[in-house]
Design an enzyme around this catalytic site. Structure first.
Site, short mmCIF file in Angstrom:
data_model
loop_
_atom_site.label_atom_id
_atom_site.label_comp_id
_atom_site.label_asym_id
_atom_site.label_seq_id
_atom_site.Cartn_x
_atom_site.Cartn_y
_atom_site.Cartn_z
N VAL A 44 47.14 13.47 -5.08
CA VAL A 44 47.59 11.77 -6.27
C VAL A 44 49.30 11.79 -5.76
CG1 VAL A 44 48.18 10.97 -8.67
CG2 VAL A 44 45.85 11.70 -7.47
N GLU A 45 50.06 13.07 -5.37
CA GLU A 45 50.94 12.91 -5.63
C GLU A 45 51.53 12.26 -4.14
OE1 GLU A 45 53.99 12.96 -7.49
OE2 GLU A 45 53.11 13.64 -8.87
N SER A 46 50.82 13.10 -3.36
CA SER A 46 51.57 12.66 -1.86
C SER A 46 50.33 12.46 -0.38
CB SER A 46 52.62 13.71 -1.51
OG SER A 46 51.03 14.85 -1.03
#
Length: 188
Positions: A44-46
């Protein structure tokens, strides 16, 4: 949708979620997290891009802010091992900021929301949930509903930490939870 269609076949055959599974497993185990949850957060972050950089300057697989990384002892956040260690260590630190008497799963949701929006906003949302007659110890349908209200001026003015784009941490926690559930089915 792309994960389900594009990566489903290869993941079920190999049991691998990302090229960084070994690193994520190592640090998740060290800090006592389910590695698939941490993989979901990294996705989700990267999108598993160790060179990712946000418009506000967050770096690496876990999109750690450089200042936060330095406070944890890390300076090379684009390095998959350092960035992963920093992100998971920070999650562990956030988890420790919530009452250990709360159910672990709820503390994890609160820590994820704090990772995204800041610890102060999560505390504001918990206080607001209580005022709204909701359970301040439950994220889904309770604290998350209060978090959404922190973007409304009447509630933001009353909050210690002010305005919060509450939709972001709400979507963030839900997205990670959905990814995690998919990863649990696909990888051991």
């Amino acid at each position: 949708r792309r994960f389900r269609r594009g990566r489903y076949q290869s993941t079920t055959k190999t049991g691998q979620i990302s090229p960084y599974d070994r690193i994520i497993r190592h640090y998740a185990q060290r800090y006592q997290f389910d590695w698939r949850l941490m993989a979901a957060q990294a996705y989700v972050e990267s999108r598993f891009d160790p060179n990712a950089k946000s418009r506000v300057g967050a770096l690496g697989l876990f999109q750690v802010m450089p200042r936060t990384g330095r406070s944890l002892g890390f300076t090379k956040l684009a390095d998959p091992a350092q960035g992963t260690h920093a992100g998971i260590k920070y999650m562990h630190r956030l988890l420790g900021r919530f009452d250990p008497d709360l159910p672990l799963q709820e503390r994890v949701y609160f820590a994820l929301a704090a990772y995204n929006a800041g610890l102060g906003h999560v505390h504001d949302a918990r206080r607001l949930a209580r005022r709204l007659g909701k359970d301040p110890d439950r994220w889904f349908e309770n604290v998350e509903a209060a978090m959404l209200k922190l973007s409304e001026p009447e509630y933001a003015r009353q909050a210690r930490h002010g305005y919060c784009r509450g939709g972001q941490p709400v979507a963030y926690v839900r997205h990670i939870q959905e990814k995690y559930e998919a990863y649990v089915k696909l990888a051991r």
